[in-house]
Design an enzyme around this catalytic site. Structure first.
Site, PDB file in Angstrom:
ATOM      1  N   ALA A 151       0.802  -1.221   0.000  1.00  0.00           N
ATOM      2  CA  ALA A 151       0.000   0.000   0.000  1.00  0.00           C
ATOM      3  C   ALA A 151       0.837   1.274   0.000  1.00  0.00           C
ATOM      4  CB  ALA A 151      -0.915  -0.013   1.214  1.00  0.00           C
ATOM      5  N   ASN A 184       1.031  -3.285   8.410  1.00  0.00           N
ATOM      6  CA  ASN A 184       1.711  -3.565   7.136  1.00  0.00           C
ATOM      7  C   ASN A 184       2.595  -2.418   6.655  1.00  0.00           C
ATOM      8  OD1 ASN A 184       0.916  -6.289   6.345  1.00  0.00           O
ATOM      9  ND2 ASN A 184      -1.158  -5.463   6.303  1.00  0.00           N
ATOM     10  N   HIS A 243      -1.376   7.952   4.077  1.00  0.00           N
ATOM     11  CA  HIS A 243      -0.066   7.516   4.572  1.00  0.00           C
ATOM     12  C   HIS A 243       0.983   8.555   4.183  1.00  0.00           C
ATOM     13  CE1 HIS A 243      -1.718   3.470   5.102  1.00  0.00           C
ATOM     14  NE2 HIS A 243      -2.123   3.491   3.858  1.00  0.00           N
TER      15      HIS A 243
HETATM   16  N1  LIG Z   1       1.596  -5.032   2.412  1.00  0.00           N
HETATM   17  C1  LIG Z   1       0.500  -4.290   2.451  1.00  0.00           C
HETATM   18  O1  LIG Z   1       0.551  -3.070   2.227  1.00  0.00           O
HETATM   19  C2  LIG Z   1      -0.819  -4.926   2.754  1.00  0.00           C
HETATM   20  C3  LIG Z   1      -1.981  -4.183   2.559  1.00  0.00           C
HETATM   21  C4  LIG Z   1      -3.203  -4.809   2.819  1.00  0.00           C
HETATM   22  C5  LIG Z   1      -3.248  -6.104   3.287  1.00  0.00           C
HETATM   23  N2  LIG Z   1      -2.107  -6.804   3.497  1.00  0.00           N
HETATM   24  C6  LIG Z   1      -2.123  -8.167   4.055  1.00  0.00           C
HETATM   25  O2  LIG Z   1      -2.492  -9.100   3.046  1.00  0.00           O
HETATM   26  C7  LIG Z   1      -3.193 -10.188   3.642  1.00  0.00           C
HETATM   27  C8  LIG Z   1      -4.465 -10.486   2.838  1.00  0.00           C
HETATM   28  O3  LIG Z   1      -5.317  -9.346   2.826  1.00  0.00           O
HETATM   29  P1  LIG Z   1      -6.814  -9.465   2.248  1.00  0.00           P
HETATM   30  O4  LIG Z   1      -7.386  -8.093   2.284  1.00  0.00           O
HETATM   31  O5  LIG Z   1      -6.822 -10.234   0.982  1.00  0.00           O
HETATM   32  O6  LIG Z   1      -7.495 -10.346   3.406  1.00  0.00           O
HETATM   33  P2  LIG Z   1      -8.816 -11.228   3.343  1.00  0.00           P
HETATM   34  O7  LIG Z   1      -9.251 -11.415   4.751  1.00  0.00           O
HETATM   35  O8  LIG Z   1      -9.779 -10.667   2.363  1.00  0.00           O
HETATM   36  O9  LIG Z   1      -8.322 -12.663   2.751  1.00  0.00           O
HETATM   37  C9  LIG Z   1      -7.493 -13.539   3.473  1.00  0.00           C
HETATM   38  C10 LIG Z   1      -7.471 -14.904   2.764  1.00  0.00           C
HETATM   39  O10 LIG Z   1      -6.489 -15.724   3.397  1.00  0.00           O
HETATM   40  C11 LIG Z   1      -7.042 -17.008   3.666  1.00  0.00           C
HETATM   41  N3  LIG Z   1      -6.342 -17.587   4.827  1.00  0.00           N
HETATM   42  C12 LIG Z   1      -6.438 -17.226   6.118  1.00  0.00           C
HETATM   43  N4  LIG Z   1      -5.605 -17.987   6.880  1.00  0.00           N
HETATM   44  C13 LIG Z   1      -4.984 -18.832   6.030  1.00  0.00           C
HETATM   45  C14 LIG Z   1      -4.032 -19.874   6.191  1.00  0.00           C
HETATM   46  N5  LIG Z   1      -3.523 -20.173   7.392  1.00  0.00           N
HETATM   47  N6  LIG Z   1      -3.626 -20.543   5.086  1.00  0.00           N
HETATM   48  C15 LIG Z   1      -4.107 -20.231   3.854  1.00  0.00           C
HETATM   49  N7  LIG Z   1      -5.006 -19.260   3.645  1.00  0.00           N
HETATM   50  C16 LIG Z   1      -5.450 -18.575   4.712  1.00  0.00           C
HETATM   51  C17 LIG Z   1      -8.516 -16.737   3.887  1.00  0.00           C
HETATM   52  O11 LIG Z   1      -9.286 -17.919   3.702  1.00  0.00           O
HETATM   53  C18 LIG Z   1      -8.775 -15.682   2.807  1.00  0.00           C
HETATM   54  O12 LIG Z   1      -8.963 -16.337   1.563  1.00  0.00           O
HETATM   55  C19 LIG Z   1      -3.451  -9.799   5.107  1.00  0.00           C
HETATM   56  O13 LIG Z   1      -2.517 -10.474   5.948  1.00  0.00           O
HETATM   57  C20 LIG Z   1      -3.182  -8.315   5.148  1.00  0.00           C
HETATM   58  O14 LIG Z   1      -2.667  -7.887   6.405  1.00  0.00           O
HETATM   59  C21 LIG Z   1      -0.894  -6.245   3.220  1.00  0.00           C
END
Ligand SMILES: NC(=O)c1ccc[n+]([C@@H]2O[C@H](COP(=O)([O-])OP(=O)(O)OC[C@H]3O[C@@H](n4cnc5c(N)ncnc54)[C@H](O)[C@@H]3O)[C@@H](O)[C@H]2O)c1
Length: 267
Positions: free
Chosen positions: A124, A190, A220
């Site tokens: 992000a 994150n 941000h």
């Molecule tokens: N780097 C960044 O800037 C940034 C920004 C936003 C989100 N993220 C991270 O990305 C990740 C995903 O975000 P999202 O919005 O898609 O979330 P989301 O909740 O929409 O989706 C999460 C997915 O992961 C699956 N999941 C959960 N635990 C699991 C496991 N142990 N093994 C396999 N699959 C599993 C769930 O079933 C779901 O399909 C989060 O950890 C979030 O913190 C990072």
């Protein structure tokens, strides 16, 4: 050559990434890894967006060239660490997970053991390239400010001693190190973790979190100063409809990382 991908997680980021990757000739999603309770919903998504992908509960030991994580800390433990140890390169989106004590070192050790690499996406936030390059010349200060509407801080320590709904002016709800911020505000970890890992680390990166009734987006700001000079970057990201906590830019950042694996010219 086609790079065969295992996608871990098929939520907001995973689904939006699958949509964008449909037309990519050099990339093929061969497996989607989700917990058993998400199988049915994920099979529907796969049928629509990645008909060739199998929906599984673990990364297949054979036939995968690259693992992409978009699922959280537990999924990194369960799937990314073993894949790295087997020698499969991994791209990680849940960078906030690396705020946990010793976790970054654990990932690095797994990649060393497998003689491969783990790539953290910028997600992000922008200017991660500038920050990581500036670090080579020496950084003096790095400050991250996260500004969100008051309701976005519901369910966090920001509620202690104040009525978020009654705020009429921008209010600093946290000021301290990125490490402290990650402990108190793990769901906002994150960007702070990414800025820290690219720059001065979790203990020397200053974080300020603000509840601001005058903003509607998540804003941000990164300010950095060092031998290179200084910069200030402000991002006003649009959220994904499927998960308002996640910026659309995070998806584009993940897709960029994957396309760069196969592009002849990368930037
Ligand atoms: N780097 C960044 O800037 C940034 C920004 C936003 C989100 N993220 C991270 O990305 C990740 C995903 O975000 P999202 O919005 O898609 O979330 P989301 O909740 O929409 O989706 C999460 C997915 O992961 C699956 N999941 C959960 N635990 C699991 C496991 N142990 N093994 C396999 N699959 C599993 C769930 O079933 C779901 O399909 C989060 O950890 C979030 O913190 C990072």
């Amino acid at each position: 050559m086609t790079v065969r991908i295992a996608l871990i997680g098929c939520g907001a980021i995973g689904t939006a990434a699958l949509e964008l990757l449909r037309e990519d000739a050099g990339l093929s999603v061969a497996a989607i890894v989700v917990p058993a309770d998400a199988f049915a919903a994920t099979k529907d998504v796969a049928a629509r967006l990645a008909p060739g992908a199998q929906v599984v509960s673990a990364v297949p030991a054979e036939g995968i060239d690259l693992v992409v994580e978009a699922a959280g800390h537990a999924a990194i433990e369960a799937h990314v660490l073993p894949a790295l140890q087997r020698g499969t390169p991994c791209v990680v989106a849940s960078v906030g997970a690396l705020s946990a004590q010793g976790f970054a070192e654990k990932l690095e050790a797994a990649a060393v053991a497998g003689k491969t690499q783990v790539q953290l996406i910028a997600g992000a936030i922008g200017a991660i390239d500038a920050l990581a390059a500036a670090r080579i010349g020496g950084l003096d200060t790095v400050r991250y400010t996260g500004r969100k509407p008051p309701h976005a801080w519901k369910g966090t320590p920001a509620e202690q001693g104040r009525d978020l709904g009654a705020l009429t002016a921008a209010t600093v709800i946290f000021e301290g190190s990125a490490r402290e911020a990650a402990t108190l505000y793990p769901k906002n970890a994150n960007v702070a973790a990414t800025v820290s890992l690219a720059g001065l680390g979790l203990d020397r990166t200053s974080v300020r979190l603000i509840a601001d009734p005058s903003v509607t987006e998540n804003v941000h700001t990164v300010e950095a100063e060092g031998a290179f000079g200084n910069f200030e970057l402000t991002m006003r990201n649009k959220p994904l409809a499927a998960n308002p906590k996640t910026s659309a830019l995070t998806v584009y950042s993940a897709v960029r990382a994957l396309r760069n694996r196969v592009a002849a010219l990368t930037i």
